[in-house]
Scaffold this motif. Structure first.
Motif, short mmCIF file in Angstrom:
data_model
loop_
_atom_site.label_atom_id
_atom_site.label_comp_id
_atom_site.label_asym_id
_atom_site.label_seq_id
_atom_site.Cartn_x
_atom_site.Cartn_y
_atom_site.Cartn_z
N TRP A 11 50.35 31.38 41.84
CA TRP A 11 50.13 32.58 41.02
C TRP A 11 48.78 33.23 41.27
N TRP A 12 47.75 32.45 41.58
CA TRP A 12 46.42 33.03 41.77
C TRP A 12 46.30 33.83 43.06
N ARG A 13 47.31 33.74 43.91
CA ARG A 13 47.29 34.56 45.12
C ARG A 13 48.11 35.83 44.97
N GLN A 14 48.68 36.02 43.82
CA GLN A 14 49.44 37.24 43.54
C GLN A 14 48.49 38.28 42.94
N PRO A 15 48.64 39.59 43.26
CA PRO A 15 47.73 40.61 42.73
C PRO A 15 47.96 40.96 41.26
N TRP A 16 49.17 40.87 40.75
CA TRP A 16 49.46 41.32 39.41
C TRP A 16 48.79 40.50 38.31
N PRO A 17 48.71 39.21 38.38
CA PRO A 17 47.97 38.51 37.30
C PRO A 17 46.51 38.91 37.25
N TRP A 18 45.89 39.12 38.39
CA TRP A 18 44.48 39.53 38.41
C TRP A 18 44.33 40.94 37.85
N PHE A 19 45.26 41.81 38.16
CA PHE A 19 45.21 43.17 37.63
C PHE A 19 45.34 43.15 36.10
N LEU A 20 46.26 42.33 35.59
CA LEU A 20 46.45 42.25 34.15
C LEU A 20 45.27 41.60 33.44
#
Length: 165
Positions: A11-20
């Motif tokens: 999950w930490w390599r996905q952009p959407w959690p960081w954006f949220l």
């Protein structure tokens, strides 16, 4: 079971959690900066004895009126680090000393008070401190505070200032 052609990353390599998470984190950082800005300097615009100063307004207005009745005026000029003040008006005797308050409009730590001493020629002199550029409120009064003259002067003081009641 995932298809063989899909690449599943953590999950930490996905952009959407960081954006949220970015918007709430920006609000937290903004709040911390706001608290730091609010607490780093004391509020110098509010006087500690504001109630007494409010009651004393009448006395201050009386001092202005006395200067007007006596026709007192002053001519202030600065040459280098030397400040000179010439008094005019219906004074029986010249005051033994004058006090000049250089008041910064918003920063109390930049306020200065100068004691002007008379010279043999009747002109009052003082050494002018180095001040940051900007507008200053000027209050000139004798040591007994029986009258006062006020005005505004911009630092560095290169022009003459004529104070009238």
């Amino acid at each position: 079971m995932p298809a063989d052609n899909e690449d599943i990353s953590p999950w930490w390599r996905q952009p959407w959690p960081w954006f949220l998470m970015a918007l709430p984190m920006a609000a937290v950082v903004g709040g911390i900066v706001t608290i730091w800005l609010a607490t780093r300097d004391a509020d110098s615009l509010v006087s500690d004895d504001y109630y007494k100063e409010g009651l004393a307004i009448r006395q201050v207005l009386d001092r202005d009126a006395k200067a007007k009745v006596l026709g007192i005026g002053a001519d202030l000029s600065a040459q280098g680090t030397q400040l000179q003040a010439r008094l005019a008006g219906r004074l029986d005797t010249l005051p033994p000393a004058l006090t000049l308050h250089l008041i910064h409009p918003t920063r109390a730590e930049q306020d200065k008070t100068l004691n002007l001493q008379p010279g043999p020629d009747g002109i009052y002199h003082a050494i002018l401190p180095i001040l940051p550029a900007g507008m200053r409120q000027i209050v000139l009064e004798p040591s007994d505070r029986s009258w006062r003259l006020t005005g505004e002067w911009r630092s560095p003081f290169t022009e003459r200032l004529i104070l009238r009641p």
